[in-house]
Each structure stands twice: as C-alpha cells, then as structure tokens.
Design an enzyme around this catalytic site. Structure first.
Site, PDB file in Angstrom:
ATOM      1  N   HIS A 294     -10.926 -31.217 -23.651  1.00  0.00           N
ATOM      2  CA  HIS A 294     -10.123 -30.559 -22.619  1.00  0.00           C
ATOM      3  C   HIS A 294      -9.425 -31.630 -21.794  1.00  0.00           C
ATOM      4  O   HIS A 294      -9.578 -32.826 -22.051  1.00  0.00           O
ATOM      5  CB  HIS A 294     -10.995 -29.656 -21.746  1.00  0.00           C
ATOM      6  CG  HIS A 294     -12.040 -30.367 -20.947  1.00  0.00           C
ATOM      7  ND1 HIS A 294     -13.118 -31.013 -21.516  1.00  0.00           N
ATOM      8  CD2 HIS A 294     -12.182 -30.546 -19.605  1.00  0.00           C
ATOM      9  CE1 HIS A 294     -13.878 -31.537 -20.574  1.00  0.00           C
ATOM     10  NE2 HIS A 294     -13.326 -31.285 -19.396  1.00  0.00           N
TER      11      HIS A 294
ATOM     12  N   HIS B 257      -9.523 -32.449 -18.382  1.00  0.00           N
ATOM     13  CA  HIS B 257      -9.988 -33.050 -17.136  1.00  0.00           C
ATOM     14  C   HIS B 257      -9.945 -34.573 -17.290  1.00  0.00           C
ATOM     15  O   HIS B 257     -10.179 -35.105 -18.382  1.00  0.00           O
ATOM     16  CB  HIS B 257     -11.392 -32.571 -16.780  1.00  0.00           C
ATOM     17  CG  HIS B 257     -11.403 -31.214 -16.136  1.00  0.00           C
ATOM     18  ND1 HIS B 257     -12.450 -30.328 -16.251  1.00  0.00           N
ATOM     19  CD2 HIS B 257     -10.477 -30.595 -15.351  1.00  0.00           C
ATOM     20  CE1 HIS B 257     -12.175 -29.223 -15.570  1.00  0.00           C
ATOM     21  NE2 HIS B 257     -10.991 -29.357 -15.020  1.00  0.00           N
TER      22      HIS B 257
ATOM     23  N   ASP C 262     -11.694 -37.235 -16.645  1.00  0.00           N
ATOM     24  CA  ASP C 262     -12.756 -38.087 -17.204  1.00  0.00           C
ATOM     25  C   ASP C 262     -12.879 -37.954 -18.714  1.00  0.00           C
ATOM     26  O   ASP C 262     -13.653 -38.671 -19.346  1.00  0.00           O
ATOM     27  CB  ASP C 262     -14.096 -37.804 -16.524  1.00  0.00           C
ATOM     28  CG  ASP C 262     -14.491 -36.335 -16.533  1.00  0.00           C
ATOM     29  OD1 ASP C 262     -13.601 -35.482 -16.399  1.00  0.00           O
ATOM     30  OD2 ASP C 262     -15.691 -36.040 -16.659  1.00  0.00           O
ATOM     31  N   HIS C 263     -12.093 -37.058 -19.303  1.00  0.00           N
ATOM     32  CA  HIS C 263     -12.114 -36.866 -20.746  1.00  0.00           C
ATOM     33  C   HIS C 263     -10.807 -37.272 -21.426  1.00  0.00           C
ATOM     34  O   HIS C 263     -10.708 -37.164 -22.649  1.00  0.00           O
ATOM     35  CB  HIS C 263     -12.417 -35.402 -21.077  1.00  0.00           C
ATOM     36  CG  HIS C 263     -13.764 -34.958 -20.603  1.00  0.00           C
ATOM     37  ND1 HIS C 263     -14.866 -34.877 -21.430  1.00  0.00           N
ATOM     38  CD2 HIS C 263     -14.192 -34.593 -19.365  1.00  0.00           C
ATOM     39  CE1 HIS C 263     -15.912 -34.475 -20.729  1.00  0.00           C
ATOM     40  NE2 HIS C 263     -15.529 -34.304 -19.471  1.00  0.00           N
TER      41      HIS C 263
ATOM     42  N   HIS D 189     -15.648 -23.247 -19.997  1.00  0.00           N
ATOM     43  CA  HIS D 189     -15.370 -24.187 -18.916  1.00  0.00           C
ATOM     44  C   HIS D 189     -14.208 -23.623 -18.100  1.00  0.00           C
ATOM     45  O   HIS D 189     -13.458 -22.782 -18.602  1.00  0.00           O
ATOM     46  CB  HIS D 189     -15.017 -25.552 -19.516  1.00  0.00           C
ATOM     47  CG  HIS D 189     -15.130 -26.693 -18.562  1.00  0.00           C
ATOM     48  ND1 HIS D 189     -16.257 -26.925 -17.802  1.00  0.00           N
ATOM     49  CD2 HIS D 189     -14.262 -27.698 -18.243  1.00  0.00           C
ATOM     50  CE1 HIS D 189     -16.082 -28.012 -17.070  1.00  0.00           C
ATOM     51  NE2 HIS D 189     -14.872 -28.491 -17.320  1.00  0.00           N
TER      52      HIS D 189
ATOM     53  N   ASP E 204     -18.074 -30.472 -21.648  1.00  0.00           N
ATOM     54  CA  ASP E 204     -18.178 -29.594 -20.487  1.00  0.00           C
ATOM     55  C   ASP E 204     -18.157 -28.100 -20.824  1.00  0.00           C
ATOM     56  O   ASP E 204     -17.156 -27.562 -21.289  1.00  0.00           O
ATOM     57  CB  ASP E 204     -17.042 -29.903 -19.516  1.00  0.00           C
ATOM     58  CG  ASP E 204     -17.057 -31.350 -19.067  1.00  0.00           C
ATOM     59  OD1 ASP E 204     -17.767 -32.161 -19.679  1.00  0.00           O
ATOM     60  OD2 ASP E 204     -16.334 -31.676 -18.099  1.00  0.00           O
TER      61      ASP E 204
ATOM     62  N   HIS F 253     -22.890 -37.699 -20.219  1.00  0.00           N
ATOM     63  CA  HIS F 253     -22.020 -37.113 -19.193  1.00  0.00           C
ATOM     64  C   HIS F 253     -22.837 -36.789 -17.939  1.00  0.00           C
ATOM     65  O   HIS F 253     -22.920 -35.663 -17.478  1.00  0.00           O
ATOM     66  CB  HIS F 253     -21.344 -35.849 -19.741  1.00  0.00           C
ATOM     67  CG  HIS F 253     -20.197 -35.353 -18.897  1.00  0.00           C
ATOM     68  ND1 HIS F 253     -20.380 -34.478 -17.848  1.00  0.00           N
ATOM     69  CD2 HIS F 253     -18.875 -35.595 -18.956  1.00  0.00           C
ATOM     70  CE1 HIS F 253     -19.200 -34.192 -17.299  1.00  0.00           C
ATOM     71  NE2 HIS F 253     -18.270 -34.868 -17.959  1.00  0.00           N
TER      72      HIS F 253
END
Length: 303
Positions: free
Chosen positions: A63, A65, A67-68, A141, A204, A262
């Site tokens: 996805h 976000h 941090d990914h 999510h 997530d 994570h």
C-alpha cells in the site's frame, strides 16, 4: 547454487528509530529478488546487507503509506545508476498509481533501467514463471492494501537408488522427467513427491480472510505485529495486528516459520513480541531485526 532467504532491510513502522529502519524486505528466491515495501533508506540498507540492486527483479508494494514506499525513488534511480540490465517489474495497488508515478519520477535522473509497471487491479495471480506463482489477496487497512504469496508448484524428487535399479542414468533421467515415462518405467516408480515451498508477506491489516488465505501452509510467513495485546484496541483502530494475532494466524494456518516485524517505536523490548507470540504458536518464531537473514525452511517431507 540457488539461494532462498529473506534479507530484512528494515523493521520499523511509522517512524524509524536508531535501531530500526523503515520497512524493507528482499526475498531472494533462486534467480528472483522480490523487494517488498521499500521504506525510506532502503537503498542504503541494501548496501549494508551486501546486496546489489541487480538482485532485484520485482518491487512489490502492499500500500502507499510512507513507511512502505518512500524508498522507491532511491531504488528506482539506483537501478539506472547501476545500469541493471534485466527488466524489473513493479506491483502496487492500482488505486495508488498517481502516487507511484510521483515516486518513480521524484527527481531528475538519467533513466536507463527498464521498469515495467504492473498495477494490481484485483485479487488473484499476478505472475507465473520458473519461480511458481505470485498471488495477491486484499487486506483490511484504512487504505487499499494487498498481501503477497509466492507459491512453488508441487514436483517430484528423483531417488538415485530407484533410478539405478531400473537402469536409468545420464540424459535419460531428464527425458523421463519430461515425458513421465521411459522404456516402461513411470516417473512415480523412481521418484517421491516434493511439495512446493510457500512464502507469504502480510503487512498492515486487521485480521481478515485475506490474511488467513495468504498464510495457509506457508513455510515462511512475514507478518506485521505492530502492537502488543495490551494495545489491541489501538491496533484495530489503525488497521494493524498484535503479536498474538499474528501468532494465531500462524498456528491456525500451519505456518512453519513465523517472522514478526513492523514494530511500533513505543516498545523498547523486542523479547516481549516473542513471548506474546509463543503463548499462541509453538513453531519457530523470529523477531526480525534490521539486516537479519532468515532462510526459507527446508522443504516439507512426505511420508
């Protein structure tokens, strides 16, 4: 010699810390290198891990976000800087195509590497090849997210003693494997079943059907465990799992090695994640650390 291992590049969540980089996971699978969720700093983590950019064959985002995915610009540009010759495919939720476009062209660079975008439109099989099948399932999510599953087909292993007993050797072995029989000897007579290996990558999400489908019979399950059970309500609110929930998935799905990762920066003692998971799951538990290497377990055996 083929290598099947997980190279952990980062294990943090929303905010990196002094000991945990943003996400980043490279699954080395024979000639394939699947880079999952490269967060900020992934390019440098690859250097520390001793892995060249040329090892990457696919970029797989769950996805969008930060941090990914904030490591995508550095990885994309490094592919060209190193003049990586083989095509690299990029998978990501199609609903975030505009974000990927911005990440891919975040700054000026001389693009010479071939990056082929293959957005995910729906659940199912993304790709097939010598590695097997790369599949995706939806996760739960706050933004659209998908988990990944690499599935190697079942095969058969030749038994040298049985081959010798039937007088089969040299090139005839390959011919027997291809044709299924040779001079009245069937493949089943000189071989045993060899179950294919499976690796699942789940980031997530709350618990949902997709999580269990991805984890089913996985030899290696890489799964987020952002929170501990004391913060389960917070985990659900933000669309995440606890260590106990991740362990429940592993226990119910027959997972062989569980890799927890994570982690929220609010927790200082990683041993707490192992302890919580061990109360639910009796298999091998790995609490991931940056730059750790985790081998894919040896193949399952059949009776």
């Amino acid at each position: 010699m083929s290598v099947r291992e997980l190279v952990v590049l980062g294990t943090g969540s929303q905010a990196p810390s002094r000991t945990r980089n943003h996400n980043g996971y490279l699954l080395r699978w024979d000639s394939e290198g699947l880079l999952f969720d490269p967060g900020e700093g992934t390019q440098r983590q690859l250097l520390f891990a001793g892995v060249p950019a040329s090892a990457i064959s696919r970029i797989c985002l769950t996805h969008f976000h930060g941090d990914h995915c904030l490591g995508v610009p550095g990885i994309v540009q490094r592919l060209s800087l190193d003049a990586v010759s083989r095509p690299v495919r990029a998978h990501y939720p199609a609903s975030g195509a505009h974000y990927f476009a911005k990440l891919r062209h975040a700054s000026v660079f001389h693009e010479v590497a071939e990056l082929i975008e293959e957005p995910i439109e729906a659940e199912g099989t993304l790709a097939t090849g010598p590695f097997g099948e790369l599949r995706v399932r939806r996760l739960d999510h706050p933004v659209e997210a998908f988990g990944y599953q690499l599935v190697e087909p079942d095969d058969r292993s030749m038994v040298p003693g049985l081959l010798a007993a039937h007088g089969i050797s040299g090139p005839d072995v390959g011919e027997l494997r291809r044709a299924g029989s040779l001079r009245g000897v069937s493949l089943a007579e000189v071989s045993v079943p060899r179950p294919g290996q499976r690796v699942a990558f789940v980031m997530d999400t709350r618990l949902c059907d997709g999580v269990f489908a991805l984890a089913q019979d996985a030899d290696l399950l890489v799964i987020e465990s952002t929170f501990l059970s004391e913060d389960e309500a917070l985990a659900h609110e933000h669309g995440h799992l606890t260590a106990a929930q991740a362990a429940r998935v592993a226990a119910e799905c027959g997972v062989r090695t569980l890799v927890l990762t994570h982690f929220s920066q609010r927790y200082r003692d990683p041993a707490r994640f192992h302890a919580e998971a061990a109360e639910v799951y009796g298999g091998e538990i790995v609490v991931a650390e940056d730059l750790m290497r985790v081998p894919v377990p040896r193949r399952r055996t059949t009776e």
